[in-house]
Design a protein around this motif. Structure first.
Motif, PDB file in Angstrom:
ATOM      1  N   LEU A  26      29.521  44.679  38.630  1.00  0.00           N
ATOM      2  CA  LEU A  26      29.804  43.777  37.515  1.00  0.00           C
ATOM      3  C   LEU A  26      28.619  43.889  36.569  1.00  0.00           C
ATOM      4  O   LEU A  26      27.498  43.503  36.914  1.00  0.00           O
ATOM      5  N   GLU A  39      25.474  41.612  35.991  1.00  0.00           N
ATOM      6  CA  GLU A  39      25.611  40.553  36.997  1.00  0.00           C
ATOM      7  C   GLU A  39      25.439  41.055  38.426  1.00  0.00           C
ATOM      8  O   GLU A  39      24.723  40.452  39.217  1.00  0.00           O
ATOM      9  N   TRP A  70      33.526  43.844  32.191  1.00  0.00           N
ATOM     10  CA  TRP A  70      32.396  43.631  33.098  1.00  0.00           C
ATOM     11  C   TRP A  70      32.334  44.699  34.186  1.00  0.00           C
ATOM     12  O   TRP A  70      31.353  44.781  34.921  1.00  0.00           O
TER      13      TRP A  70
END
Length: 204
Positions: A151, A154, A183
């Motif tokens: 991701l 992240e 993402w």
């Protein structure tokens, strides 16, 4: 210099093979999906909700998946009766577990589309690579989903020998997903040159 090739656009697509509905963690019902995707000019749309191991995403157990198969068949019959060519495809995003897939072959054989995804990876590259290669070798698996699980900004990609998995997909004619969630963008664009050289097909 004006030398960019013509890129694929939304209107070039006929459908998509990795999608969720309200049966698991999606936001739209089967009826809403069919109506909207037909309005966009698509011909098909696969419903590949999560399998039971993804309990956090309301994954379906075998009983509920078979209920969904029947529901989709009834909806497709209704659409055909109305003279509409659009159809939903049955499917599952089946979890790649440590030593097997989340559903047995008997159930996978009933589906139009099977996406195999690794959602709970190991901490070592060899194990993850072995699990994904084994999934690619299953004759009922059509494609591998979001190959590295990353991701962007992240979560880092889990350790996996992507070239070895691509090689396995080339041997078994298994497709690899380009997950276009902004993402994810996974498989990474830099690996597609190698995948293409091996003849592996990209599922957008």
């Amino acid at each position: 210099t004006g030398q960019l090739p013509k890129l694929i656009e939304w209107t070039d697509l006929k459908g998509a093979l990795h999608n969720h509905s309200t049966w698991s963690d999606g936001h739209n019902t089967l009826e809403e999906i069919a109506d909207h995707m037909e309005e966009l000019g698509l011909q098909y749309w696969a419903v590949t909700d999560h399998s039971r191991a993804s309990f956090q995403a309301k994954g379906l157990d075998p009983q509920h998946l078979r209920e969904q198969i029947k529901t989709i068949a009834a909806l497709n019959k209704k659409l055909a009766g109305e003279g509409r060519a659009f159809r939903l495809l049955t499917g599952s995003e089946v979890d790649v577990l440590k030593d097997k897939l989340d559903f047995d072959d008997e159930l996978l054989a009933e589906l139009d589309v099977v996406v195999a995804s690794l959602h709970v990876p190991a901490n070592n590259e060899a194990d993850n690579t072995k699990r994904l290669m084994r999934a690619a070798e299953n004759k009922y698996v059509h494609m591998l989903g979001h190959l590295t699980g990353r991701l962007l900004l992240e979560r880092e990609a889990y350790p996996v020998n992507q070239e070895a998995v691509i090689d396995a997909c080339a041997e078994t004619d298994t497709w690899i997903e380009l997950n276009c969630n902004p993402w994810r963008m996974d498989l990474d664009w830099r690996k597609w040159f190698y995948a293409r050289s091996k003849g592996v097909k990209c599922v957008i």
